[in-house]
Motif scaffolding. Structure first.
Motif, PDB file in Angstrom:
ATOM      1  N   PHE A  99      12.625  12.990  -6.025  1.00 30.64           N
ATOM      2  CA  PHE A  99      12.967  12.794  -7.423  1.00 30.64           C
ATOM      3  C   PHE A  99      11.998  11.761  -7.995  1.00 30.64           C
ATOM      4  CE2 PHE A  99      15.140  11.061 -11.065  1.00 30.64           C
ATOM      5  CZ  PHE A  99      15.754  12.170 -11.629  1.00 30.64           C
ATOM      6  N   ASP A 100      11.432  12.042  -9.173  1.00 27.19           N
ATOM      7  CA  ASP A 100      10.494  11.133  -9.823  1.00 27.19           C
ATOM      8  C   ASP A 100      11.290  10.177 -10.715  1.00 27.19           C
ATOM      9  OD1 ASP A 100       8.599   9.874 -11.487  1.00 27.19           O
ATOM     10  OD2 ASP A 100       7.310  11.648 -11.539  1.00 27.19           O
ATOM     11  N   ASP A 101      11.592   8.985 -10.193  1.00 26.72           N
ATOM     12  CA  ASP A 101      12.405   8.017 -10.941  1.00 26.72           C
ATOM     13  C   ASP A 101      11.714   7.545 -12.215  1.00 26.72           C
ATOM     14  OD1 ASP A 101      14.776   7.801  -9.326  1.00 26.72           O
ATOM     15  OD2 ASP A 101      13.564   6.740  -7.837  1.00 26.72           O
ATOM     16  N   GLN A 102      10.420   7.409 -12.186  1.00 28.78           N
ATOM     17  CA  GLN A 102       9.697   6.933 -13.367  1.00 28.78           C
ATOM     18  C   GLN A 102       9.810   7.920 -14.519  1.00 28.78           C
ATOM     19  OE1 GLN A 102       5.656   5.735 -12.640  1.00 28.78           O
ATOM     20  NE2 GLN A 102       5.248   5.303 -14.776  1.00 28.78           N
ATOM     21  N   ARG A 103       9.677   9.214 -14.232  1.00 27.63           N
ATOM     22  CA  ARG A 103       9.780  10.244 -15.269  1.00 27.63           C
ATOM     23  C   ARG A 103      11.205  10.770 -15.427  1.00 27.63           C
ATOM     24  NH1 ARG A 103       6.539  14.704 -13.467  1.00 27.63           N
ATOM     25  NH2 ARG A 103       7.169  15.688 -15.409  1.00 27.63           N
ATOM     26  N   ASP A 104      12.126  10.319 -14.547  1.00 26.88           N
ATOM     27  CA  ASP A 104      13.519  10.768 -14.548  1.00 26.88           C
ATOM     28  C   ASP A 104      13.614  12.293 -14.473  1.00 26.88           C
ATOM     29  OD1 ASP A 104      16.348  10.285 -14.567  1.00 26.88           O
ATOM     30  OD2 ASP A 104      16.385  10.976 -16.654  1.00 26.88           O
ATOM     31  N   ILE A 105      12.990  12.858 -13.440  1.00 30.59           N
ATOM     32  CA  ILE A 105      13.045  14.314 -13.278  1.00 30.59           C
ATOM     33  C   ILE A 105      12.927  14.685 -11.805  1.00 30.59           C
ATOM     34  CG2 ILE A 105      10.552  14.726 -13.593  1.00 30.59           C
ATOM     35  CD1 ILE A 105      11.465  17.225 -15.304  1.00 30.59           C
ATOM     36  N   GLY A 106      13.691  15.698 -11.443  1.00 30.34           N
ATOM     37  CA  GLY A 106      13.621  16.301 -10.125  1.00 30.34           C
ATOM     38  C   GLY A 106      13.701  17.805 -10.291  1.00 30.34           C
ATOM     39  N   PHE A 107      13.178  18.537  -9.311  1.00 34.75           N
ATOM     40  CA  PHE A 107      13.147  20.000  -9.386  1.00 34.75           C
ATOM     41  C   PHE A 107      13.843  20.607  -8.178  1.00 34.75           C
ATOM     42  CE2 PHE A 107       9.499  18.467 -11.781  1.00 34.75           C
ATOM     43  CZ  PHE A 107       9.667  19.156 -12.980  1.00 34.75           C
ATOM     44  N   PHE A 108      14.396  21.788  -8.390  1.00 32.35           N
ATOM     45  CA  PHE A 108      15.098  22.507  -7.335  1.00 32.35           C
ATOM     46  C   PHE A 108      14.396  23.823  -7.042  1.00 32.35           C
ATOM     47  CE2 PHE A 108      18.427  20.141  -9.599  1.00 32.35           C
ATOM     48  CZ  PHE A 108      18.965  19.411  -8.549  1.00 32.35           C
TER      49      PHE A 108
END
Length: 162
Positions: A99-108
């Motif tokens: 999960f990219d905490d800096q951009r606040d995004i994760g992918f499934f």
């Protein structure tokens, strides 16, 4: 996920951050007082959150990854064109990478087994919470087309939820 017509946003009592976001979006919805010609692509800051405006083409479903956020809720609204928006619960899904905490995004990946699909057209908004895996900007009937949309970001902690 909540999907509704922009004229109904006041029915949801999510507090001041919600009110500011939705007043901004309502301005550019059909019948709003804002001019789409004056709506610039890019980031528009608000007191609690911001709105990203983008002109793009809708994309094929194949190869697209569901996304999620931890800190922000999305308010997605198409201002020109239309898109399919897919949604599924994040429960039981595994992230594809960190999960990219800096951009606040994760992918499934792979895609969730149980999903819902809505069509977003001008005048309709979708509110997506951190527990909603979502796949936006998908080409309706598989035919990519021009799309202009606003994606508002409201910190989850700024919403009044009960």
């Amino acid at each position: 996920m909540i999907v509704d017509h922009i004229s109904n946003w006041r029915r949801y009592g999510f507090g001041p951050a919600w009110e500011q976001m939705m007043c901004w979006l309502e301005n550019y919805a059909p019948g709003g007082s804002g001019s789409l010609a004056g709506l610039k692509d890019g980031t528009h800051p608000l007191a609690d959150g911001f709105v990203n405006v983008a002109t793009l083409a809708s994309r094929p479903l194949s190869g697209s990854l569901y996304e999620c956020h931890k800190r922000f809720c999305d308010v997605q609204m198409v201002v020109e064109g239309q898109e399919w928006l897919f949604n599924a619960a994040t429960t039981g899904l595994t992230l594809n990478g960190a999960f990219d905490d800096q951009r606040d995004i994760g992918f499934f990946q792979p895609a969730p087994a149980e999903v819902s699909r809505v069509t977003l057209a001008p005048g309709t908004f979708a509110l997506l919470f951190p527990w909603d895996a979502h796949l936006p900007a998908i080409a309706v009937d598989g035919v990519p087309a021009p799309l202009r949309k606003c994606v508002g970001k409201i910190p989850l902690e700024a919403l009044r939820l009960s």
